[in-house]
Design an enzyme around this catalytic site. Structure first.
Site: not given
Ligand code: GLY
Ligand code: MN
Ligand code: MN
Length: 451
Positions: A44, A248, A265, A276, A355, A359, A366, A398, A402, A419, A421
């Site tokens: 709950d 991710h 990130d 972002d 990638h 975006h 996104h 971004e 890698y 990266r 961004e």
């Protein structure tokens, strides 16, 4: 559930969004837009409530179990809100409710009813309409509710049942509206960018070997909170060393190692709008030669992309340049071998850059909006990002590289993930970087970390 801690969008803005949507709807139509519901985490216990972005965009109302109906008949539009009735016992346990009586004045809607009366009002208001606007993937509880109401109605009175000549999707219309940010939205997004940037600066200052990834995450979240953003816009990625090569990654539970890079990130959600940002920096405050070489390629690509992301150009054009800069750099370092153009044509770089360049950004990280020039194109969310950029759009930039630990490359580059961004607003004069407060030049990062 008022957003007391947040900057407020003036009520007129929600009203004018509904008016703008109504003006584009077919006459004699009814449009159904659902709120989010509370989500169970376990037993709950609930996740923190987050309103559906579409519902928020059109109402500014932050309660679950609510429905917005837009009714257009003989050219006249009406906004009708269904919401939970006030209930002292439930409110004592679970929190305050706006209540049906207060809704018209507080939210500037034309009418408000108890959510338990939705079925009867929906069927009555649907009489003499020809079009239903409904998006079956917006909220599953809403889809179930509506389909049940319609099925029951057909079953119980076969002859006089509500029937729509057409069922249309309202989301392409709202997506197109959300893609262009208003002056008020831009102010909130600048704030989201600025708070996110301050948190990244703090993370750089707090990082050192042997701290845990999630400790740095908590430093970031604390900064978001301090500056008025209650939540992160998405789960933060705090990835030391080769964890940065997992796009991710968000376990965030490893020890930070001396000599590794840290990729973060993370962005706050301020007044429902997302920041972002990604930065990659050395855990001990000093880039190694190999880290510096990879980093400089990504930085050069990112800065070139920002020059190109202006009105009239496309994300695709900027990405083509980014790919060229990366492939030239990778060939220079001996990570790729061969002719640059051939490597680009064969997409040999995809193992190191898998990638997109960026975006749309807004209420969702996104964000919605067609990536094709034809908003009605069924392929409007395709990976091919050839939409012409226009003033008022906000997007991320971004690029990354890698190099996985088991890649067939010179030893010193293995396990490096980088990266960078930023968030940009397309303006009449080019673009504005909303996240420029956090450094990305090597010297600036090193002096901040050692200062
Ligand atoms: N943080 C998600 C992204 O950069 O797309
Ligand atoms: Mn990001
Ligand atoms: Mn992003």
């Amino acid at each position: 559930m008022d957003l007391a801690y947040m900057a407020k969008m003036p009520n007129e803005e929600f009203v004018s969004r509904r008016e703008k949507l109504l003006s584009q709807l077919e006459d004699n139509s009814i449009t159904v837009i659902f709120s989010s519901q509370e989500q169970i985490r376990n037993k709950d216990c609930h996740y923190p409530f987050r309103q559906d972005s579409y519902f928020w965009y059109l109402t500014g109302f932050n309660e679950p179990d609510s429905i917005l109906l837009l009714v257009k008949k003989q050219g006249q539009g009406q906004s009708i809100l269904f919401l939970r009735a006030k209930d002292p016992l439930m409110e004592t346990w679970n929190g305050r409710r706006l209540g049906v009586e207060n809704a018209p004045k507080t939210l500037s809607v034309d009418l408000a009813y108890d959510i338990t009366e939705f079925e009867q009002h929906f069927l009555k208001l649907s009489e003499n309409t020809t079009a239903l606007y409904f998006h079956n993937k917006q909220q599953s509880w809403g889809t179930d509710l509506l389909q049940n109401i319609l099925a029951k109605n057909t079953e119980s009175n076969a002859k006089s049942a509500v029937q729509f000549a057409q069922v249309l999707d309202w989301t392409p219309l709202v997506d197109e509206m959300r893609l262009f940010k208003s002056t008020n939205e831009i102010a909130l997004m600048q704030q989201a960018g600025q708070i996110s940037a301050l948190a990244h600066i703090h993370a750089m200052q707090q990082t050192r070997p042997n701290r845990l990834e999630y400790e740095i995450e908590s430093e970031i979240l604390h900064q978001f909170n301090r500056f008025g953003a209650r939540y992160a816009a998405y789960n933060s990625i705090v990835a030391g060393g080769e964890n940065a090569c997992i796009l991710h990654y968000n376990e965030n539970d490893q020890v930070l190692k001396d000599g590794d890079l840290l990729l973060i990130d993370a962005g706050c959600e301020f007044a429902m709008y997302a920041g972002d940002i990604t930065r990659t920096f050395p855990i001990n405050g000093k880039f190694s030669q190999a880290q510096r070489e990879i980093y400089e390629i990504v930085l050069q690509a990112q800065k070139r992309a920002i020059e190109l992301l202006v009105a009239g150009n496309t994300i695709q054009q900027a990405n083509d340049e980014v790919v060229r800069i990366k492939v030239e750099g990778l060939v220079r370092l001996g990570i790729l071998t061969g002719d640059v153009q051939e490597l680009i044509d064969k997409q040999s770089y995809r193992q190191f850059y898998m990638h997109g360049l960026g975006h749309w950004l807004g209420l969702d990280v996104h964000d919605v909006g067609s990536y094709s020039n034809d908003a009605q194109n069924p392929d409007r969310n395709s990976k091919k990002r050839d939409r012409t950029l226009e003033v008022g759009m906000v997007l991320t930039v971004e690029p990354g590289l890698y190099i996985s630990a088991d890649a067939d490359v010179p030893e010193q580059y293995k396990g490096i993930g980088v990266r960078i961004e930023d968030n940009i607003l397309i303006t009449e004069y080019g673009n504005k970087i909303l996240t420029s407060a956090v450094p990305k030049e090597i010297e600036d990062i090193e002096s901040l970390m050692q200062g």
